[in-house]
Design an enzyme around this catalytic site. Structure first.
Site: not given
Ligand code: 2IT
Length: 449
Positions: A210, A126, A166, A114, A381, A111
């Site tokens: 997503t 997370k 998630d 990313k 988000s 994360q």
């Molecule tokens: O894996 C991911 O990027 C998510 N589950 C979304 C995380 C978010 O803060 O929207």
């Protein structure tokens, strides 16, 4: 490979042998950024990589809840605030029985890079629980979420840490979590969670983001190959929110998703999961809590393959969109033998490292990494956080246009980062390098801690 990188990987292997998913992601990311470490000896001097593999903060908490029969249950809750150099910790909550520290840490590490790729000010985090939502009533889910938030609320906030959904956490769960946060704080801080309902600060397009983002990214890859999405067949996995978004956007752009999977096997629909009725049914399947993809085969009269994965199906594009380590070496070999050109990861770390290495060696195959492909979810988000802090609601068109732009930029940045180090069109290395560079620079500029 750079000797310092090798040493840190060895250190992580030794120290975290009981967390194989975490070791796997560190090995994958750090082996890609080796040339950056060669070029920046100051990173080794500051021992930056050892700092990067240690979460800033990680904690567990007790979550006690009562089922409909009056029986009490105890689960473990987790939150990992992995890296806050770029902004408030940001990342989803996963409710699944296999959740343990190794899963939360691998997801938090991924994360961080990313979120960096989105170009928006969000750090990596997370969390989740080993709670199993399957077969639970709505009231049980609500009581679990309320108990979870009662334990977590004092450690999060719009400028501190902003959880989202998630696996096992969707709009319903976020609603219950937000309701409890508001009740405890006595304040309207809707920037504390994302993926909220549209009536209380949720961003339009977040549920789709997503999946839409993944298809936009695929279009960038196809465009690079002077190819087009029109008429392409796609193998997807899972039937959750991400796959739903892919089906919607792929259909709109003239492609067809022909496989879905679940814990029970996979279905093959040669006409594509392409009508509104079929796509809406994914939402119903998920809401039912049965967690079975066979329901789709029964309802629409298509083939169901019990206990199998969809990776042997001949398609144009493979998009593993369900969960980690879903594609093993034997599947990768099947994919290559089928002459599939586009391997587009969607779920977090869906490919084992040996399968990924094998796929990257295949001439003519293009591999796109999940941390780039699925970044549109967390990217939107971050746009939800912006709207909440501005106390505004953007239109669906505005959000979608920003998402589209974001995915183009992520692809472009990855291409440029790989080219800078002479790696050619290597989207995996490019995403790791581009994501890493920003986090590394921010950490160095903020001093050692
Ligand atoms: O894996 C991911 O990027 C998510 N589950 C979304 C995380 C978010 O803060 O929207």
């Amino acid at each position: 490979m750079n000797a310092y990188v090798e040493r840190v990987i060895e250190y992580v292997k030794k120290k975290h042998g009981d967390e194989p998913e975490f070791v796997q992601t560190v090995e994958e990311v750090f082996s890609s950024i080796s040339p950056v470490i060669d070029a920046h000896p100051e990173y080794e001097k500051a021992d930056l990589l050892t700092r990067m593999v240690e979460p800033e903060r990680m904690f567990t908490f007790r979550v006690v809840w009562r089922d409909d029969e009056g029986q009490w249950h105890t689960n473990i809750g987790y939150r990992c605030q992995f890296n806050g150099a770029l902004g408030p910790y940001k990342g989803g909550l996963r409710f699944q029985p296999n959740v343990y520290p190794g899963i939360i840490k691998f997801l938090g590490f991924e994360q961080t890079f990313k979120n960096s790729l989105t170009g928006l000010p969000i750090g990596g985090g997370k969390g989740g629980s080993d709670f199993d939502p399957a077969g639970k009533s709505d009231a049980e889910i609500m009581r679990f979420c309320q108990s979870f938030m009662t334990a977590l609320y004092r450690y999060i906030g719009p400028d501190v840490d902003v959880p989202a959904g998630d696996i096992g956490v969707g709009g319903r769960e976020i609603g219950y979590l937000f309701g409890q946060y508001r009740r405890l704080k006595g304040a309207w801080e809707n920037g504390v969670l994302t993926g909220k309902g549209a009536t209380y600060g949720g961003s339009l397009i977040r549920p789709e983001a997503t999946g839409y983002g993944a298809v936009y990214y695929l279009c960038e890859v196809l465009n690079h190959e002077k190819d087009t999405i029109e008429g392409k067949t796609i193998a997807c996995a899972g039937f959750g929110n991400v796959t739903w978004g892919i089906c919607k956007k792929a259909t709109e752009l003239g492609a067809k998703v022909v496989t879905l999977s679940g814990p029970d096997g996979y279905i093959y629909d040669p006409d594509g999961v392409a009508t509104k009725e079929k796509i809406d049914y994914l939402v119903e399947m998920r809401a039912s809590g049965r967690n079975k993809v066979k329901d789709y085969a029964d309802k629409f009269g298509v083939q169901f393959f019990p206990g199998e994965k969809p990776w042997g199906v001949k398609v144009d594009v493979v998009m593993p969109s369900a969960m980690q380590n879903d594609v093993h070496l034997e599947h990768a070999k099947q994919i290559a033998a089928n002459g599939i050109k586009y391997y587009i990861e969607v779920a977090n770390m869906p490919t084992t490292n040996d399968a990924l290495a094998f796929l990257l060696e295949q001439k003519g195959m293009i591999v796109a990494p999940s941390k780039a492909v699925n970044a549109g979810g967390v990217g939107v988000s971050a746009l939800e956080m912006s709207q909440n802090s501005e106390r505004l609601v953007w239109t669906a068109e505005e959000v979608d246009a920003q998402l589209h732009k974001m995915m183009k930029t992520i692809h472009e940045m990855s291409v440029e980062a790989a080219e800078e180090y002479g790696l050619g069109y290597n989207l995996v290395a490019g995403a790791n390098i581009a994501g890493f560079k920003k986090v590394a620079t921010a950490m160095m500029e903020q001093g050692c801690f």
